[in-house]
Design an enzyme around this catalytic site. Structure first.
Site, PDB file in Angstrom:
ATOM      1  N   LYS A 168       0.856  -1.187   0.000  1.00  0.00           N
ATOM      2  CA  LYS A 168       0.000   0.000   0.000  1.00  0.00           C
ATOM      3  C   LYS A 168       0.884   1.225   0.000  1.00  0.00           C
ATOM      4  CE  LYS A 168       0.662   2.050   3.182  1.00  0.00           C
ATOM      5  NZ  LYS A 168       1.931   2.716   3.613  1.00  0.00           N
ATOM      6  N   TYR A 253      -4.121   4.017   6.409  1.00  0.00           N
ATOM      7  CA  TYR A 253      -4.538   2.974   7.366  1.00  0.00           C
ATOM      8  C   TYR A 253      -5.875   3.348   7.999  1.00  0.00           C
ATOM      9  CZ  TYR A 253       0.096   0.905   7.070  1.00  0.00           C
ATOM     10  OH  TYR A 253       1.231   0.294   6.616  1.00  0.00           O
TER      11      TYR A 253
HETATM   12  P1  NDP Z   1      12.542   1.885   1.514  1.00  0.00           P
HETATM   13  O1  NDP Z   1      12.997   3.188   0.979  1.00  0.00           O
HETATM   14  O2  NDP Z   1      13.134   1.416   2.789  1.00  0.00           O
HETATM   15  O3  NDP Z   1      12.809   0.742   0.431  1.00  0.00           O
HETATM   16  C1  NDP Z   1      12.374   0.831  -0.891  1.00  0.00           C
HETATM   17  C2  NDP Z   1      13.275  -0.048  -1.756  1.00  0.00           C
HETATM   18  O4  NDP Z   1      12.789   0.026  -3.074  1.00  0.00           O
HETATM   19  C3  NDP Z   1      14.710   0.390  -1.812  1.00  0.00           C
HETATM   20  O5  NDP Z   1      15.519  -0.136  -0.778  1.00  0.00           O
HETATM   21  C4  NDP Z   1      15.147  -0.140  -3.159  1.00  0.00           C
HETATM   22  O6  NDP Z   1      15.480  -1.525  -3.021  1.00  0.00           O
HETATM   23  C5  NDP Z   1      13.873  -0.108  -3.977  1.00  0.00           C
HETATM   24  N1  NDP Z   1      13.871   0.989  -4.954  1.00  0.00           N
HETATM   25  C6  NDP Z   1      13.754   0.835  -6.285  1.00  0.00           C
HETATM   26  N2  NDP Z   1      13.771   2.005  -6.894  1.00  0.00           N
HETATM   27  C7  NDP Z   1      13.914   2.940  -5.938  1.00  0.00           C
HETATM   28  C8  NDP Z   1      14.009   4.355  -5.952  1.00  0.00           C
HETATM   29  N3  NDP Z   1      13.949   5.069  -7.110  1.00  0.00           N
HETATM   30  N4  NDP Z   1      14.145   5.016  -4.780  1.00  0.00           N
HETATM   31  C9  NDP Z   1      14.202   4.346  -3.624  1.00  0.00           C
HETATM   32  N5  NDP Z   1      14.103   2.997  -3.557  1.00  0.00           N
HETATM   33  C10 NDP Z   1      13.973   2.298  -4.706  1.00  0.00           C
HETATM   34  O7  NDP Z   1      10.968   1.960   1.599  1.00  0.00           O
HETATM   35  P2  NDP Z   1       9.983   1.090   2.491  1.00  0.00           P
HETATM   36  O8  NDP Z   1      10.487  -0.295   2.559  1.00  0.00           O
HETATM   37  O9  NDP Z   1       9.725   1.804   3.747  1.00  0.00           O
HETATM   38  O10 NDP Z   1       8.631   1.174   1.618  1.00  0.00           O
HETATM   39  C11 NDP Z   1       8.455   0.401   0.440  1.00  0.00           C
HETATM   40  C12 NDP Z   1       6.955   0.247   0.169  1.00  0.00           C
HETATM   41  O11 NDP Z   1       6.360  -0.421   1.264  1.00  0.00           O
HETATM   42  C13 NDP Z   1       6.177   1.541   0.016  1.00  0.00           C
HETATM   43  O12 NDP Z   1       5.149   1.386  -0.919  1.00  0.00           O
HETATM   44  C14 NDP Z   1       5.568   1.784   1.387  1.00  0.00           C
HETATM   45  O13 NDP Z   1       4.394   2.547   1.364  1.00  0.00           O
HETATM   46  C15 NDP Z   1       5.298   0.362   1.823  1.00  0.00           C
HETATM   47  N6  NDP Z   1       5.335   0.226   3.283  1.00  0.00           N
HETATM   48  C16 NDP Z   1       4.343  -0.488   3.871  1.00  0.00           C
HETATM   49  C17 NDP Z   1       4.357  -0.700   5.217  1.00  0.00           C
HETATM   50  C18 NDP Z   1       3.343  -1.586   5.852  1.00  0.00           C
HETATM   51  O14 NDP Z   1       3.303  -1.647   7.057  1.00  0.00           O
HETATM   52  N7  NDP Z   1       2.531  -2.281   5.083  1.00  0.00           N
HETATM   53  C19 NDP Z   1       5.360  -0.084   6.087  1.00  0.00           C
HETATM   54  C20 NDP Z   1       6.411   0.586   5.347  1.00  0.00           C
HETATM   55  C21 NDP Z   1       6.375   0.736   3.995  1.00  0.00           C
HETATM   56  P3  NDP Z   1      16.707  -2.146  -3.834  1.00  0.00           P
HETATM   57  O15 NDP Z   1      17.916  -1.449  -3.324  1.00  0.00           O
HETATM   58  O16 NDP Z   1      16.648  -3.578  -3.465  1.00  0.00           O
HETATM   59  O17 NDP Z   1      16.431  -1.906  -5.284  1.00  0.00           O
END
Ligand code: NDP
Length: 423
Positions: A168, A253
């Site tokens: 989400k 949420y």
């Molecule tokens: P992060 O920034 O920690 O991680 C995102 C990952 O996406 C990066 O580490 C990278 O992985 C990849 N990525 C690919 N392209 C990009 C870019 N242009 N910029 C940054 N990252 C990129 O984010 P979150 O893990 O916090 O969030 C990811 C998703 O999960 C979002 O949609 C967020 O809303 C959702 N979320 C949901 C939660 C829940 O409780 N359900 C809680 C937190 C987040 P790599 O290096 O492997 O390519």
């Protein structure tokens, strides 16, 4: 849950030599005392309940499939949520296992693959997602990248013929949501949005209480999800990647849960948005949002989200006979559910005992079961699209200062699949 009656009856039968096929009997036959050594039921071993509550496992991995029989997931985007919550949650899942990774960071991917025993040839770049088609171990692709990238990763997964679980918010626009739904429909694969609230046991109990009439008629709801967001350079603060600020990230949420409580769809929204001027975090996206949803039954949900206030995640359901408050409502853990009611003229309040469970594991298992049993997920793509439709109305209401009416959508749980089962 263990059937206590069945277990104690079995021990009693064993102790009088009644010829039942329980472990106690075989113990007697071997000259051992008739203690309960575990009963095999439907291929699973059951022990008597623990003597003390301190011995209860918070998430006992009962009825888990053998690792090779679990539904295989590819994780796309190895960020904080993927590495700190989702990957560890597989250890508590019963039907799901990680079998592949997709990342733009080869070093990180290599380290995680080694940690979870994922083969080097099951590690892909984003550009190589089409190659997932050739990996039969992958049945589900779980997209955990920044919001604006969900569409391209979901479409790529669907074109590779894989079912999709997407974080989400589903996407920054309704057009994106429709494109994702259509890509999955055309490919004949399932699409689930990861609304963990609808799988979290305390939230499910709150919903059950509201719908069962145990609180009387629920006419008011209060939902808060606030946090103090840090780095202005993070993608969450960049509109092109996040789509918006606190509303799609944490306010969602409140919105999704308010819709799930009664199962009705709102018919009207009003909203206010304010961001502190000069704060570099809010150059592109909004900070504080309050919005109000009016439902066909007359119920009203007041919701708020913030990126600049101390963490608070709470929901309260107010009914004619009782109220229910869930603390840490939208957090990863620590949920409590407290019900207050007037009994014999006295206010009685008490916490409902609910076994804590890892909500990410429950969500993974639900998707795995939907794939196996060919059922629609409780929170399919249409559920995400409806939230996006309402968020667009919330932004319009805040911008114009006017209430925005939404199309009437009669019926309950209009966009949802069947409720998750216990197993
Ligand atoms: P992060 O920034 O920690 O991680 C995102 C990952 O996406 C990066 O580490 C990278 O992985 C990849 N990525 C690919 N392209 C990009 C870019 N242009 N910029 C940054 N990252 C990129 O984010 P979150 O893990 O916090 O969030 C990811 C998703 O999960 C979002 O949609 C967020 O809303 C959702 N979320 C949901 C939660 C829940 O409780 N359900 C809680 C937190 C987040 P790599 O290096 O492997 O390519």
């Amino acid at each position: 849950m263990i059937d206590k009656t069945a277990v104690s009856r079995r021990i009693a039968l064993a102790s009088i030599g009644a010829g039942a096929a329980g472990a106690g009997v075989s113990a007697m036959a071997q000259g051992r005392p008739p203690v309960d050594l575990g009963t095999v039921l439907n291929g699973k071993v059951l022990f008597p309940p623990p003597a003390a509550s301190s011995e209860v496992q918070p998430s006992p991995p009962r009825n888990a499939d053998a690792p090779t029989q679990r539904v295989g997931f590819a994780i796309v985007g190895l960020g904080k949520l993927a590495l700190e919550q989702v990957m560890p949650a597989f250890a508590q899942a019963k039907h799901a296992r990680p079998v592949a990774l997709v990342s733009g960071s080869p070093d990180k991917m290599q380290a995680i693959a080694a940690q979870y025993g994922i083969a080097a040839d099951a590690c892909y770049s984003y550009a190589d997602m089409a190659k997932l088609r050739d990996n039969p171990a992958v049945q589900v692709v779980y997209v955990i990248t920044p919001n604006a990238l969900h569409r391209q990763h979901v479409v790529a997964a669907a074109r590779a013929g894989k079912h999709v679980l997407c974080e989400k918010p589903m996407a920054p626009s309704l057009a994106d949501c429709h494109a994702m739904i259509e890509a999955c429909r055309a490919a004949g694969v399932k699409l689930m949005i990861a609304y963990r609230m609808q799988y979290q046991p305390h939230a499910r109990e709150a919903i059950r209480l509201a719908r069962s009439g145990a609180l009387g008629a629920v006419t008011l709801m209060d939902m808060i999800n606030n946090q103090n967001q840090g780095d202005p350079a993070q993608w969450r603060q960049i509109k092109a990647l996040a789509g918006g600020g606190s509303l799609p990230d944490v306010g969602l949420y409140c919105l999704n849960t308010a819709r799930a409580v009664l199962g009705e769809e709102p018919i009207e929204v009003s909203a206010q948005i304010w961001s502190p001027p000069g704060d570099p975090r809010f150059r592109e996206v909004e900070d504080n949002v309050t919005f109000s949803l009016r439902f066909p039954s007359g119920a009203i949900a007041n919701c708020m989200s913030s990126y600049s206030t101390h963490r608070l995640a709470r929901l309260t359901l107010m009914g004619s006979d009782a109220s229910a408050t869930m603390e840490h409502a939208f957090d990863y853990q620590g949920q409590t559910l407290r019900v207050s009611r007037l009994t014999d003229g006295k206010e009685q309040a008490g916490e409902i005992g609910i076994e804590p469970k890892n909500q990410f594991a429950l969500e993974l298992d639900h998707m795995a079961q939907c794939v196996r049993q060919n059922i629609t997920p409780r929170t399919p793509g249409e559920e995400g699209a409806q939230d996006q439709r309402i968020m667009e109305a919330i932004y319009e209401a805040a911008r114009t200062g006017q209430r925005v009416r939404l199309a009437q959508m009669p019926g309950l749980d209009r966009f949802r699949g069947p409720e998750p089962t216990a197993e």
